[in-house]
Design an enzyme around this catalytic site. Structure first.
Site, short mmCIF file in Angstrom:
data_model
loop_
_atom_site.label_atom_id
_atom_site.label_comp_id
_atom_site.label_asym_id
_atom_site.label_seq_id
_atom_site.Cartn_x
_atom_site.Cartn_y
_atom_site.Cartn_z
N ASP A 138 -6.65 -10.54 -23.34
CA ASP A 138 -6.80 -12.00 -23.35
C ASP A 138 -7.00 -12.50 -21.92
OD1 ASP A 138 -6.62 -14.72 -23.61
OD2 ASP A 138 -4.52 -14.75 -24.25
N GLU A 164 -5.18 -3.05 8.98
CA GLU A 164 -3.86 -2.70 9.50
C GLU A 164 -2.86 -3.71 8.92
OE1 GLU A 164 -4.33 -2.92 13.72
OE2 GLU A 164 -5.36 -0.99 13.86
N GLU A 222 0.53 -5.36 7.86
CA GLU A 222 1.94 -5.40 8.24
C GLU A 222 2.76 -5.95 7.07
OE1 GLU A 222 0.87 -6.38 12.93
OE2 GLU A 222 1.57 -7.96 11.58
N GLU A 248 7.04 -2.70 13.66
CA GLU A 248 6.24 -3.74 14.29
C GLU A 248 7.11 -4.63 15.18
OE1 GLU A 248 3.70 -5.25 15.31
OE2 GLU A 248 2.17 -3.85 14.64
N GLU A 298 4.35 -1.43 9.90
CA GLU A 298 2.91 -1.28 9.72
C GLU A 298 2.60 0.16 9.37
OE1 GLU A 298 0.24 -3.15 12.58
OE2 GLU A 298 -0.92 -1.29 12.68
N HIS A 306 -5.01 -7.05 10.81
CA HIS A 306 -6.20 -6.85 11.63
C HIS A 306 -7.14 -5.93 10.87
CE1 HIS A 306 -2.97 -7.24 14.98
NE2 HIS A 306 -3.31 -8.43 14.51
N ARG A 316 -6.38 -8.79 22.88
CA ARG A 316 -5.77 -9.10 21.59
C ARG A 316 -5.52 -10.59 21.36
NH1 ARG A 316 -4.66 -3.80 22.31
NH2 ARG A 316 -4.31 -2.54 20.44
N GLU A 321 -12.82 -5.54 15.35
CA GLU A 321 -11.54 -5.80 14.70
C GLU A 321 -11.39 -7.31 14.56
OE1 GLU A 321 -6.96 -4.52 15.63
OE2 GLU A 321 -8.01 -5.70 17.15
N ARG A 348 -9.11 -10.22 13.79
CA ARG A 348 -7.67 -10.21 13.95
C ARG A 348 -6.93 -11.32 13.19
NH1 ARG A 348 -5.37 -7.10 17.48
NH2 ARG A 348 -3.73 -8.59 18.05
#
Length: 469
Positions: free
Chosen positions: A51, A130, A132, A211, A219, A268, A338, A357, A359
């Site tokens: 359903d 990645e 976390e 982390e 992580e 990330h 970063r 990457e 982030r």
């Protein structure tokens, strides 16, 4: 595996139940189970009915009949059931047309991969999220007419340092959890057990670690894979993390910002394109990337505000996206830096390792939709040659206000992100990957069931600020 191999695998492992899973609009696994007497080759052709009107954001009740057709390549033994159970992920189909259901997120991811090949830009995209998460010892919460609260606790939380009794100390202080050894890191064995269960079901894990935050932030990083396969793996990843935590009498959450005053939980997301067995992002431009890679970055940055509605799809997501913490809010790119919204990792000189990457995403997202949307934004950048401008190789958190004001930012609220998606989603519709219907359904569901519901409820901190006015 082929359907025939699945039958043989089930017999070899003395399977008694077959659990078929699918993901709903918001990214939660749903499932039903059938006895092995119902497991036949016909199941992989005819599917099993359910359903669709009872699934969040799906069919209306007058068109609710749907089919779930197992994908034999996803067959694995479920690591948590006492009764031997075979787990498979299914594709949702319309029983009349036998076409994939346009609101099935896995169908959208399949369309995204087909579209990529059809553009001739690349053959395949690779993804390395990645994710976390937090592992707590206790969580309680409630909301009603005259009260509202949440309470989290972790034996590892620095706030327990003053407890009386048998207190052994050695807890990570706020923003100092990355990453001392035991006894400060108290969850080594739990994470290792999570990794062991992942490897049992064919997930290639690269590493795990504590982390930054106190209170059990962790992580586990996976080896990169193709878009659909990685989205499937991330669903199993969440399933394993939560159930191993439960096995130890703990609770795991992928909520982006469960705790005040420390880092939130992000995801990330590394991504790259390959064509003819060669990495398309390697070249001789900035940080050793190709012009195609720069255009891909340009597409992500151009559409980032709209992407946020899919990559950061909760009101809580924007508690994490706050300047000064790990999560970047400025839409710039850089190598190694970063604080930028997009980073070009420089760990290896090999062209095969060249990737970007992104982030800002967090793991509350629907993996199928988030990966597909980022791919579509990047491809739009390539198709329209959207150069991202100059890279920002300085700490963006320390910019003077005048300079910071010249850099675009992510939305400051989920409502703003949804408005951005409403205004900017044509790039998602190319090749029929996303439909207007699912975009409208997503925005409508999120506004009515999340943004509006939070808007009308008093916040506990408002009593601290305003009760005595």
């Amino acid at each position: 595996m082929t359907p025939r191999e699945v039958l043989d695998f089930a017999k070899k492992n003395k399977v008694e139940m077959v659990d078929v899973k699918f993901v709903d609009l918001l990214g939660t696994w749903q499932h039903f189970s059938i006895p092995t007497s119902e497991l036949s080759l016909d199941l992989f052709k005819d599917g099993s009915g359910f359903d669709g009107s009872s699934i969040r954001g799906w069919r209306a009740i007058q068109n609710s009949d749907m089919l779930l057709v197992p994908d034999p390549s996803t067959a694995r033994m479920d690591p948590f059931t006492e009764i031997p159970t075979l787990s498979m992920i299914g594709n949702v189909e319309d029983p009349i047309t036998r076409q994939g259901y346009e609101r099935d997120p896995r169908f959208i991811a399949q369309n995204a991969e087909k579209y990529l090949k059809g553009t001739k830009i690349a053959d395949v995209s690779y993804w390395g999220p990645e994710a976390e998460f937090f592992v707590f010892d206790h969580v309680s919460y409630d909301q009603n007419a005259n009260s509202g609260f949440y309470f989290l606790d972790s034996e590892e939380g620095i706030w327990n340092s003053g407890d009386e009794g048998n207190n052994l100390g050695s807890r990570p202080r706020h923003k100092e959890g990355y990453f001392p050894v035991a006894p400060t890191d108290s969850q080594q064995d739990i994470r290792s057990e999570m990794v062991r269960e992942m490897e049992k079901v064919g997930i290639h894990v690269e590493k795990h670690h504590h982390e930054v935050a106190t209170g059990g932030q962790a992580e586990i990083d996976l080896r990169f894979d193709t878009l659909l396969s990685m989205a499937d793996k991330m669903m199993m990843y969440k399933y394993i993390v939560k159930n191993v935590a439960r096995r130890h009498g703990k609770t795991a959450t992928f909520m982006p910002k469960p705790m005040f005053g420390d880092n939130g939980t992000g995801m990330h997301t590394h991504q790259s394109l390959w064509k003819g067995g060669k990495p398309s992002f390697a070249g001789n431009d900035y940080a050793g990337v190709s012009q195609q890679c720069l255009y891909y970055i340009g597409g992500i940055l151009k559409h980032a505000k709209a992407l946020a509605a899919l990559t950061n799809p909760s009101t809580n997501s924007y508690k994490r996206l706050t300047p000064g913490f790990e999560a970047p809010t400025l839409l710039a790119y850089s190598s190694r830096n970063r604080s930028a919204g997009i980073r070009i990792p420089m760990y290896s000189p090999s062209p095969k390792a060249k990737r970007i990457e992104v982030r800002f995403p967090d793991p509350s997202c629907n993996m199928y939709l988030a990966f597909s949307a980022m791919l579509m934004a990047g491809l739009d950048g390539i198709q329209n040659k959207l150069h991202p401008g100059e890279a920002m190789d300085k700490n963006l958190y320390d910019l003077e206000p005048e300079e910071a004001n010249n850099i675009p930012t992510l939305p400051v609220s989920f409502e703003e992100a949804l408005n951005s998606l409403e205004e900017d989603h044509q790039f998602l519709l190319k090749g029929g990957v996303f439909s207007e219907d699912i975009i409208e359904a997503w925005i409508s569901h999120k506004r009515e069931n999340e943004v509006d519901k939070l808007r009308v409820r008093p916040h506990p901190y408002e009593f601290f600020m305003y009760y005595d006015v």
